[in-house]
Each structure stands twice: as structure tokens, then as C-alpha cells.
Design a protein around this motif. Structure first.
Motif: not given
Length: 119
Positions: A86-106
Motif C-alpha cells: 500500500d502506498v500513499l502519494i501526496h503533495p507537500a503544500t504546507g498544509d499537512d492535514l489536507a496533503d495527507h487527506t483531500t490532496h492524497a492518492a492511494w
């Protein structure tokens, strides 16, 4: 009636991407092979192995960081080669919560995260 689209966020604010590769003791060799493949093929930074839980992650993992310019190369390769991991891919925008949730792909299964660690 004209519908106004919601304001959009500028992708230029993405400093880098992170891929978190999750493993269990019985899949650590598979995770090591994937890590070796990533390091050999792409301009990535390979983070440390975390057998103990760290941050919001609820499974053992390592992080792979890469520049936005590498996204179109790294992500398709991970899609085709992550195997049973399993792999979580996310951007680093400075908003850790959004980056790991709404901006993330699995890739694989979506694992639970300890979101309180991000706020």
C-alpha cells in the motif's frame, strides 16, 4: 444561469511529493525491492525505514520524496510496480492535514491515519 467554479489552488505551491510505502514484517523484502527500484530509476530521496509507527502513519513505512517534475515518471511506475504494498502519494503544500487527506492518492488499500498528529 451561470455557475461560478470554486476557487482553485495553484499547483505551483507544491514544493515536492511524498510517497509513503507501507509494509509488514512479511512484506519488508518486497518493500526493499521496490525501494531499490525507485532509487535506481528516479531522482528521489529515500527516507529512513520506520518499523515503529511515526507521525500519522499506522503501519511501518518509509518515505520517498521527489520533485514535482518527477511526478509523471515516478507515479506511473509505482502504479505498475507496488505489488501487494500500500502506498500513499501526496503533495507537500504546507498544509499537512489536507496533503495527507483531500490532496492524497492511494495505491492498494487506503490505510487509516492518525490525523491528530497532523494538526
Amino acid at each position: 444561469m451561470t455557475v461560478t467554479p470554486p476557487p482553485s489552488a495553484d499547483p505551483a505551491r507544491i514544493a515536492e511529493y511524498h510517497a509513503h510505502v507501507y509494509y509488514r514484517p512479511e512484506t519488508k523484502a518486497e518493500a526493499a525491492a521496490l525501494r531499490e527500484g525507485l532509487g535506481a530509476r528516479f531522482a528521489v530521496r529515500l527516507g529512513r525505514w520506520h518499523d515503529a509507527l511515526v507521525g500519522p502513519h499506522t503501519a511501518s513505512m518509509y518515505q520517498v520524496s521527489f520533485a514535482p517534475e518527477e511526478f509523471a515518471r515516478v507515479t506511473p511506475w509505482l502504479m505498475l510496480n507496488h505489488g501487494g504494498l500500500d502506498v500513499l502519494i501526496h503533495p507537500a503544500t504546507g498544509d499537512d492535514l489536507a496533503d495527507h487527506t483531500t490532496h492524497a492518492a492511494w495505491l492498494g488499500q487506503r490505510l487509516p491515519l492518525r490525523l491528530e498528529a497532523l494538526v
